[in-house]
Write an enzyme that holds these catalytic residues in place. Structure first.
Site, PDB file in Angstrom:
ATOM      1  N   TYR A 153       0.849  -1.198   0.000  1.00  0.00           N
ATOM      2  CA  TYR A 153       0.000   0.000   0.000  1.00  0.00           C
ATOM      3  C   TYR A 153       0.885   1.248   0.000  1.00  0.00           C
ATOM      4  O   TYR A 153       1.718   1.421   0.904  1.00  0.00           O
ATOM      5  CB  TYR A 153      -0.892  -0.046   1.247  1.00  0.00           C
ATOM      6  N   ASP A 238      -1.394  -6.141   9.479  1.00  0.00           N
ATOM      7  CA  ASP A 238      -2.459  -5.196   9.156  1.00  0.00           C
ATOM      8  C   ASP A 238      -3.601  -5.998   8.536  1.00  0.00           C
ATOM      9  O   ASP A 238      -3.488  -6.459   7.402  1.00  0.00           O
ATOM     10  CB  ASP A 238      -1.918  -4.140   8.187  1.00  0.00           C
ATOM     11  N   ILE A 240      -6.855  -5.048   8.014  1.00  0.00           N
ATOM     12  CA  ILE A 240      -8.020  -4.174   7.808  1.00  0.00           C
ATOM     13  C   ILE A 240      -8.988  -4.666   6.736  1.00  0.00           C
ATOM     14  O   ILE A 240     -10.111  -4.189   6.670  1.00  0.00           O
ATOM     15  CB  ILE A 240      -7.623  -2.717   7.507  1.00  0.00           C
ATOM     16  N   LYS A 277     -12.663  -0.199   5.755  1.00  0.00           N
ATOM     17  CA  LYS A 277     -12.852  -1.048   4.578  1.00  0.00           C
ATOM     18  C   LYS A 277     -14.026  -1.995   4.754  1.00  0.00           C
ATOM     19  O   LYS A 277     -14.896  -2.094   3.912  1.00  0.00           O
ATOM     20  CB  LYS A 277     -11.582  -1.851   4.291  1.00  0.00           C
TER      21      LYS A 277
END
Lengths: 438, 486
Positions: A153, A238, A240, A277
């Protein structure tokens, strides 16, 4: 927008302020400008730029709206005078107890109950952006490095490095094995850091991966855990996009692997979560850090003072996420709708002659346009990207902005638009591919 | 090159293991006493009364009424839910335009519309706490320093220093001139820094002052501007208590001073604002950085990604602050109620010979207990403070935690309780002074006669014996804030 600067300021700002590490000059953001200047609108601007560079989840708002319409207690009106006052005053960095509990149980539900989360280990931050930066401040000193698998990302360049002074050393992954993280790649990254005299503080993985749209397999997670244990460094996972996995059984959280190991060595492991998200609420700034390390929990909690979640928002979400009927239904329906979108875009691209990495999660697909490159280089990729943005009027994200080692891959978001808009986008791609063949 | 500790545990950063969080200061000790024994008018009437928390709790009934009349301001209600989707998605770090416009207008209104604020210069942050850290990251490098007049808010030690690596250097102020910030003190502090080879990047002033509750006069503000211009350093003005000014003289914002002289370099000036004190909404985390420097606005805005205001809250606040009629009424009422509360306390304290610094703002009083100290030392002050917490059962904040140069001053917060609790708190203080007047080493004689003391004390007794009627608009004043147990 801020006014034009006529002359450089006469006094110095900090080094952080004048650095470029905020990363906003990368192509990832340049495409946005094209979109901002000429945004697609079904009715008023059907030939505008379609935004496919924004990983948002807009497919399940109706479920949230329906909940709100039938649950007045989620707003202040339902709670009366005491309710509002208490809420407006509440700034305790432990967070609203009902909200923390609801987050912990929501995280459990998403993992199909295969992992347990203790509300007392939940630390709240204003978004995952803040969570990742905060963890970096807690776990890593200036000048040390995170090892991060590529592609990753683009926002990490800012979130992990900008104000913290911490570096990112890439763990190179490539298409030969579907971009999976391997132990030799981990070791190579570590050695690379060593050779540059940079101490490694930990490994940061995103699972499911952004931009790949793929979950990390259990065996790879085991390898990563073994690696960080050997090196005695941290692991941040992570997660998410964990609620955006198309099929529940396919997601293995690091939490599950730790449970299977009876939490041995878990003080090195920390999970980042967010509702931006999975619930499609990026505006509300809801992020969490879940750490198995007591000291990290205490320190992170103190640091969260800089980035607490609005108590108004905590209250709303505590109501919503404590409603088991609602969450069960939401998770299922959301998953199904994302899967359907994914299948549609894959089919649409395939019929145009374009293949994607086989994905099973997320709000995007990882498209392979390497056969279309004039030159198999970063420049070649950017040329193709410019064509996408300016001719096809599709803002998609070039792999180079995600630090992908192979040129030609693009991330294409599909959940931030109506079904109709998706069809329009696919239509444009079809036309373009047809033109290329003739 | 692996870093294995003897116990096999992974390293944390220096920031994680140092004391930068500042929670080991006595400022937070009193909280523990309160946490373990919190006052409640009926359930725990002998508990510790929280007077260490600068909250504004006097106007919630007004806000509650407004909310009831404006259901569309919430995106969760039937009336507002059609906005839900757009607001929930909105994460643009410029902030909702209506939010920025409303905040800019409110800031102007609070300053009597003597100045206009540009909505494009408004940058969001996670409360004033986040704002202070953000501006520091923009202006200073690790090792650089900010000058701060003493006494100052203890949170600055954490907010400006912990993760930024920046340090705070005191500009020492004295009670001999009511803690005025003098040019001499500024120059002295600056010179000391230069001598120690420390780069000073700016001056931080809080106006109205916490903990003093006073406002800076025009001369002082002009001196500060001329000082920073001369040294070419930044000026950060924390104006989070601007709307708590309840009496003349009028509040003067740095925003006004800037307009006075074209020679001033605007690029050096930045204002910190928040709704936590003026409106009483600390839970909503509405922090604002307002800078006259374009580059700082740009950079600050990017940084605000780490602490944006929830769009749900932005939307509510935008609606509320745009309601001119409501805001006008609110500001008037707020000032009136703060004035009354201020008078109640200062009168009550004066009755037992306790003087406070003359103030016209803030949610607290700066109480002079120098006469009660055994000796003029920090230790004696700490001893007295423990007595106040454990015997009088009031959580007050000792001046040393505010880096005050003179021992014996205490900050007590007076706007975070209802009238009933106010009376209880005053009664305790008066009773304590009465009981211990002989034992305490009083350097100043109580100027009230004994007779008057006894009478006033009896009046307080009558009040306490009468049935406690809880106003429906001011429910039980138990602060929901629960501090960390370390």
């Amino acid at each position: 927008m801020a006014k034009e600067i006529e002359a450089a300021p006469s006094v110095q700002l900090s080094s952080i302020a004048v650095s470029e590490t905020h990363g906003e000059n990368s192509p990832y953001f340049a495409g946005w400008k094209a979109y901002d200047e000429n945004p697609y609108n079904e009715a008023s601007n059907p030939s505008g730029v379609i935004q496919m560079g924004l990983a948002e989840n807009q497919v399940s708002f109706d479920l949230l709206e329906e909940y709100l319409e039938t649950h007045p207690e989620a707003s202040f009106r339902g709670r009366g005078a005491t309710g509002f006052r208490e809420n407006a005053l509440f700034q305790d960095y432990h967070g609203l107890p009902t909200f923390r509990k609801a987050m912990a149980s929501f995280m459990e539900e998403i993992r199909g109950g295969r992992a347990k989360f203790d509300p007392r280990r939940v630390v709240l931050t204003a978004g995952a952006t803040a969570a990742n930066e905060l963890l970096t401040f807690v776990l890593a000193d200036r000048g040390t490095a995170w090892l991060v698998p590529t592609p990753y990302y683009p926002g990490f360049d800012r979130d992990l490095r900008w104000r913290t002074g911490v570096n990112i050393v890439p763990i190179n992954c490539d298409s030969s094995n579907n971009f999976q993280i391997t132990t030799p790649a981990l070791e190579a990254a570590y050695e690379l850091a060593e050779s540059m005299n940079i101490r490694v503080s930990g490994v940061l993985i995103t699972n499911p991966s952004n931009p790949l749209g793929v979950t990390i397999s259990r065996s790879v997670l085991e390898d990563i855990l073994d690696f960080i244990t050997r090196k005695n460094i941290h692991l941040v996972s992570d997660e998410i996009y964990s609620g955006s996995v198309f099929s529940s059984s396919e997601f293995v959280s690091v939490a599950e692997v730790l449970e299977a190991r009876e939490y041995k060595g878990s003080e090195r492991v920390h999970i980042v979560y967010s509702l931006s998200k999975d619930l499609g609420l990026p505006g509300f700034r809801v992020g969490t850090i879940y750490s198995y390390n007591d000291e990290v929990v205490t320190t992170a909690r103190r640091m969260s003072s800089f980035t607490l979640i609005s108590s108004q928002t905590q209250h709303l979400l505590a109501c919503m996420l404590s409603d088991k009927k609602f969450t069960k239904n939401y998770i299922e329906v959301n998953r199904t709708r994302l899967r359907k979108r994914y299948e549609r875009i894959i089919e649409g691209l395939r019929s145009a002659g374009i293949e994607c990495l086989k994905g099973n999660a997320g709000l995007f697909c990882w498209m392979n346009l390497s056969p279309l490159l004039e030159k198999p280089t970063k420049e070649g990729e950017l040329d193709l990207w410019r064509t996408m943005v300016h001719e096809l009027k599709l803002n998609i994200s070039p792999g180079s902005s995600c630090h992908c080692s192979e040129p030609g891959w693009f991330r294409v978001c599909f959940a931030n638009m109506s079904e109709h808009t998706l069809e329009v986008a696919l239509e444009r791609i079809h036309k373009y591919m047809e033109q290329r063949r003739t | 090159m692996s870093y294995v500790l003897s116990n096999g545990k992974p390293l944390l950063s220096q920031k994680a293991t140092n004391d930068g969080h500042a929670e080991n200061s006595p400022y937070f000790d009193g909280w523990k006493a309160y946490d373990s024994d919190p006052f409640h008018p009926t359930q725990n009437p002998s508990g510790v009364i929280q007077m260490g928390l600068a909250e504004h709790q006097l106007c919630f009934n007004l806000v509650q009424k407004w909310l009831e009349n404006n259901p569309e301001a919430s995106i969760c209600t039937k009336e507002g839910v059609d906005k839900f989707r757009d607001i929930a998605i909105f994460q643009d770090y410029h902030g909702l335009p209506e939010f920025r416009n409303a905040v800019a207008k409110f800031m102007g209104r609070v300053r009597g519309d003597k100045v206009r604020f540009d909505p494009d210069r408004i940058v969001m942050s996670g409360g004033a706490t986040g704002a202070h850290e953000l501006i520091t990251f923009c202006l200073a490098d690790p090792g650089d320093a900010f000058l701060v007049p003493t006494p100052y808010y203890p949170g600055f030690d954490r907010d400006l220093c912990w993760r930024t690596g920046v340090r705070l250097l005191p500009v020492v102020c004295h009670s001999s001139n009511n803690f005025k910030v003098t040019r001499k003190a500024l120059e002295e502090a600056y010179a000391k820094a230069v001598e120690a080879n420390i780069t000073v990047k700016g001056l931080l002033i809080t106006n109205p002052s916490n903990p003093l509750g006073t406002i800076l006069d025009r001369d002082t503000l002009r001196e500060a501007m001329s000082f920073i211009n001369e040294k070419n350093i930044h000026l950060v003005c924390d104006e989070i208590y601007a709307a708590t000014v309840f009496r003349q003289p009028d509040f003067i914002s740095i925003a006004e001073i800037i307009e006075e002289d074209q020679e001033y370099n605007r690029d050096l000036v930045h204002i910190i604002y928040s709704l936590s004190k003026d409106m009483g909404f600390p839970g909503f985390r509405v922090g604002i950085v307002y800078s006259y420097n374009d580059a700082v606005v740009e950079c600050g805005r990017k940084m605000s990604s780490f602490g944006l205001v929830s769009s749900q809250t932005q939307y509510l606040i935008a609606s509320m602050l745009s309601d001119d009629q409501f805001i006008e009424k609110f500001l008037l009422e707020s000032a009136g109620r703060l004035a009354t509360r201020h008078k109640d306390f200062t009168d009550g304290l004066r009755q037992v010979g306790i003087k406070c610094l003359n103030s016209n703002a803030g949610l607290f009083l700066w109480m002079d207990l120098k006469g009660f100290l055994k000796e003029s030392t920090v230790e004696a002050e700490t001893d007295l403070w423990r007595v106040i917490i454990n015997d009088v059962k009031l959580n007050v904040s000792p001046g040393s935690s505010f880096h005050c140069s003179e021992p014996g001053w205490f900050r007590i917060c007076i706007a975070n309780m209802n009238e009933e609790t106010t009376k209880v708190a005053l009664a305790r203080i008066q009773e304590f002074v009465q009981r211990n007047g002989d034992k305490l080493n009083r350097k100043e004689k109580c100027w009230q006669s004994d007779l008057r003391l006894r009478l006033s004390f009896r009046r307080m007794d009558d009040v306490l014996r009468s049935p406690c009627s809880m106003s429906p608009h001011s429910p039980i004043p138990q602060s929901p804030l629960v501090r960390a147990r370390t």
